[in-house]
Design an enzyme around this catalytic site. Structure first.
Site, PDB file in Angstrom:
ATOM      1  N   ARG A   1     -11.865   0.223   2.397  1.00 58.51           N
ATOM      2  CA  ARG A   1     -11.018   0.919   2.433  1.00 58.51           C
ATOM      3  C   ARG A   1     -10.217   0.868   0.913  1.00 58.51           C
ATOM      4  O   ARG A   1     -10.000   1.891   0.373  1.00 58.51           O
ATOM      5  CB  ARG A   1     -10.206   1.171   3.581  1.00 58.51           C
ATOM      6  CG  ARG A   1     -10.893   1.471   4.860  1.00 58.51           C
ATOM      7  CD  ARG A   1     -11.527   2.900   4.644  1.00 58.51           C
ATOM      8  NE  ARG A   1     -10.408   3.934   4.462  1.00 58.51           N
ATOM      9  CZ  ARG A   1     -10.901   5.228   3.853  1.00 58.51           C
ATOM     10  NH1 ARG A   1     -12.337   5.369   3.553  1.00 58.51           N
ATOM     11  NH2 ARG A   1     -10.047   6.076   3.475  1.00 58.51           N
ATOM     12  N   ILE A   2      -9.632  -0.104   0.980  1.00 64.00           N
ATOM     13  CA  ILE A   2      -8.852  -0.454  -0.121  1.00 64.00           C
ATOM     14  C   ILE A   2      -9.554  -0.472  -1.605  1.00 64.00           C
ATOM     15  O   ILE A   2      -9.019   0.194  -2.467  1.00 64.00           O
ATOM     16  CB  ILE A   2      -7.779  -1.703  -0.050  1.00 64.00           C
ATOM     17  CG1 ILE A   2      -7.220  -1.822   1.273  1.00 64.00           C
ATOM     18  CG2 ILE A   2      -7.075  -2.033  -1.235  1.00 64.00           C
ATOM     19  CD1 ILE A   2      -6.144  -0.562   1.322  1.00 64.00           C
TER      20      ILE A   2
ATOM     21  N   ARG B   1     -23.099 -12.729  -2.598  1.00 59.38           N
ATOM     22  CA  ARG B   1     -22.284 -13.177  -1.541  1.00 59.38           C
ATOM     23  C   ARG B   1     -21.536 -14.469  -1.723  1.00 59.38           C
ATOM     24  O   ARG B   1     -20.517 -14.623  -1.170  1.00 59.38           O
ATOM     25  CB  ARG B   1     -23.391 -13.814  -0.238  1.00 59.38           C
ATOM     26  CG  ARG B   1     -24.107 -12.595   0.298  1.00 59.38           C
ATOM     27  CD  ARG B   1     -25.050 -13.049   1.360  1.00 59.38           C
ATOM     28  NE  ARG B   1     -25.578 -12.055   2.018  1.00 59.38           N
ATOM     29  CZ  ARG B   1     -24.971 -11.455   3.102  1.00 59.38           C
ATOM     30  NH1 ARG B   1     -23.683 -11.776   3.429  1.00 59.38           N
ATOM     31  NH2 ARG B   1     -25.560 -10.264   3.625  1.00 59.38           N
TER      32      ARG B   1
ATOM     33  N   SER C   1       1.019  -7.053   2.145  1.00 59.10           N
ATOM     34  CA  SER C   1       0.286  -6.196   3.112  1.00 59.10           C
ATOM     35  C   SER C   1       0.933  -4.757   2.638  1.00 59.10           C
ATOM     36  O   SER C   1       1.928  -4.464   2.269  1.00 59.10           O
ATOM     37  CB  SER C   1       0.287  -6.397   4.395  1.00 59.10           C
ATOM     38  OG  SER C   1       1.493  -6.296   4.987  1.00 59.10           O
ATOM     39  N   CYS C   2       0.138  -3.664   3.391  1.00 59.48           N
ATOM     40  CA  CYS C   2       0.701  -2.260   3.263  1.00 59.48           C
ATOM     41  C   CYS C   2       2.087  -2.363   4.070  1.00 59.48           C
ATOM     42  O   CYS C   2       3.061  -1.597   3.474  1.00 59.48           O
ATOM     43  CB  CYS C   2      -0.339  -1.444   3.928  1.00 59.48           C
ATOM     44  SG  CYS C   2      -0.822  -1.559   5.425  1.00 59.48           S
ATOM     45  N   THR C   3       2.176  -3.076   5.099  1.00 60.88           N
ATOM     46  CA  THR C   3       3.314  -2.784   5.975  1.00 60.88           C
ATOM     47  C   THR C   3       4.435  -3.493   5.389  1.00 60.88           C
ATOM     48  O   THR C   3       5.733  -3.318   5.478  1.00 60.88           O
ATOM     49  CB  THR C   3       3.055  -3.316   7.365  1.00 60.88           C
ATOM     50  OG1 THR C   3       2.564  -4.632   7.483  1.00 60.88           O
ATOM     51  CG2 THR C   3       2.311  -2.212   8.020  1.00 60.88           C
TER      52      THR C   3
ATOM     53  N   LYS D   1       1.545 -10.546  11.774  1.00 60.89           N
ATOM     54  CA  LYS D   1       2.228 -11.591  10.906  1.00 60.89           C
ATOM     55  C   LYS D   1       3.524 -10.811   9.848  1.00 60.89           C
ATOM     56  O   LYS D   1       3.810 -11.779   9.223  1.00 60.89           O
ATOM     57  CB  LYS D   1       1.253 -12.502  10.254  1.00 60.89           C
ATOM     58  CG  LYS D   1       0.209 -13.213  10.998  1.00 60.89           C
ATOM     59  CD  LYS D   1      -0.647 -13.921  10.325  1.00 60.89           C
ATOM     60  CE  LYS D   1      -1.627 -14.746  11.212  1.00 60.89           C
ATOM     61  NZ  LYS D   1      -2.391 -15.348  10.310  1.00 60.89           N
TER      62      LYS D   1
ATOM     63  N   ARG E   1      -1.522  -0.069  17.494  1.00 65.04           N
ATOM     64  CA  ARG E   1      -2.420   0.623  16.801  1.00 65.04           C
ATOM     65  C   ARG E   1      -2.540   2.003  17.610  1.00 65.04           C
ATOM     66  O   ARG E   1      -2.727   2.149  18.903  1.00 65.04           O
ATOM     67  CB  ARG E   1      -3.751   0.190  16.423  1.00 65.04           C
ATOM     68  CG  ARG E   1      -3.834  -1.175  16.121  1.00 65.04           C
ATOM     69  CD  ARG E   1      -4.148  -1.189  14.637  1.00 65.04           C
ATOM     70  NE  ARG E   1      -4.073  -2.482  13.751  1.00 65.04           N
ATOM     71  CZ  ARG E   1      -5.022  -3.359  13.805  1.00 65.04           C
ATOM     72  NH1 ARG E   1      -6.327  -2.833  14.494  1.00 65.04           N
ATOM     73  NH2 ARG E   1      -5.133  -4.404  13.059  1.00 65.04           N
TER      74      ARG E   1
END
Length: 339
Positions: free
Chosen positions: A12-13, A81, A154-156, A214, A236
């Site tokens: 996604r990112i 990998r 993080s996004c938040t 967190k 969520r």
């Protein structure tokens, strides 16, 4: 100079970083030279072109052998990998954007460096021994040339830290609580299925699901004075994008709701322009989809109780806003390192 970037992890990112790069017109400043992703190149091309949350990508996307072509640009596709096997030295990579969501330790960052990258930026909170953790708009000016391994938090964290800073600078925060109302994520189930977290065994589309967070630790990383004075919980919800954060803080100075809103509105128009936005329109979560800001304050939901308890509601597109901050931080890292 143009910063040569490689992306490790094209989920996604990772995909939104590429989209944001092209949509924001910053290709003269950043060029993506390689993407490392275990999935097949055909799938990578398809998911870059067609996105359920963000719509159809305006640029032509095609796969040609070991390349992902976006418009006239050819990006090398890798399927390694082992971090140690990545050809970053051969490709002249300045900054690796590690968007796997798996790696985040200094050891992982050093593996990218050993493979030839000059700098590493993780798209999620990293271990405490990284060189820096950046919330762009708040502390990117603390980056130094010697900072090689950095986290973009993080996004938040990117959403709430600017608002906390503004409220603390103006009124003096004593303590606070945060509730994150987050869209469903890939670690949840489509239908009931096994997961180590029993709440996440349940179908994501059918329940509001409490999860661990967190975020409180992320807040105290930026504001050590709030250690043991901030708590956070998270749920969520059955949407696929956009997050709301309910922030409540007790402050030292008495204040009124309209004063809080004026403070945040002025910040959005001034020092935090492009990072924080402010609205009093009667909007819902889908209206903030594809919004590039880290935080959008909903002034209609600001409340003050007893002159010292402030409650605010802050929105963010947890994908698009964060992807844009990844680009901002990349340029900030390059500016201090390569000038």
């Amino acid at each position: 100079m143009t910063v040569r970037v490689a992306i490790n992890g094209f989920g996604r990112i990772g995909r939104n970083v590429v989209r944001a790069l092209y949509e924001s017109g910053r290709r003269a400043e950043i060029t993506v030279v390689a993407i490392n992703e275990l999935a097949d190149a055909a799938g990578m091309a398809h998911l870059l072109k067609y996105d359920t949350s963000h719509g159809r990508f305006a640029w032509e996307v095609r796969q040609e052998r070991d390349q992902l072509c976006v418009g006239d640009d050819a990006i090398r596709v890798l399927h390694e990998r082992s971090l140690q096997s990545l050809p970053w030295r051969e490709l002249g990579v300045d900054v690796v954007l590690d968007c796997t969501g798996v790696y985040g330790s200094r050891e992982h960052g050093e593996a990218h460096i050993a493979a030839g990258a000059k700098k590493v930026l993780f798209s999620h909170p990293g271990s405490n021994d990284l060189d820096a953790t950046v919330v762009y708009g708040v502390n990117q000016d603390q980056l130094r040339a010697e900072h090689r391994i950095v986290s973009n938090a993080s996004c938040t964290t990117n959403c709430i830290i600017p608002v906390i800073k503004l409220l603390d600078d103006a009124y003096g925060i004593e303590s606070g609580t945060v509730t994150t109302i987050h869209s469903a994520m890939h670690d949840q189930q489509v239908i009931d299925a096994y997961h180590p977290d029993l709440r996440r065994t349940r179908a994501a589309s059918q329940s509001i699901i409490p999860v661990d967070t967190k975020l409180a630790a992320g807040i105290t990383r930026f504001f050590p004075q709030f250690n043991d004075r901030f708590e956070a919980i998270a749920v969520r919800v059955p949407t696929i994008n956009v997050t709301a954060i309910d922030l409540s803080v007790t402050v030292k100075k008495p204040v009124k709701a309209n004063e809080v809103n004026l403070l945040l509105q002025k910040a959005a128009q001034g020092a935090f322009h492009g990072i924080v936005d402010y609205t009093e329109l009667p909007l819902v979560s889908v209206d903030f989809n594809h919004d590039p800001h880290s935080a959008i304050v909903d002034g209609t939901q600001t409340r003050v109780s007893g002159a010292h308890l402030i409650k605010t509601l802050v929105w963010c597109d947890n994908e698009w806003g964060f992807a844009n901050r990844m680009l901002d931080t990349t340029l900030a890292m390059a500016t201090v390192a390569f000038r």
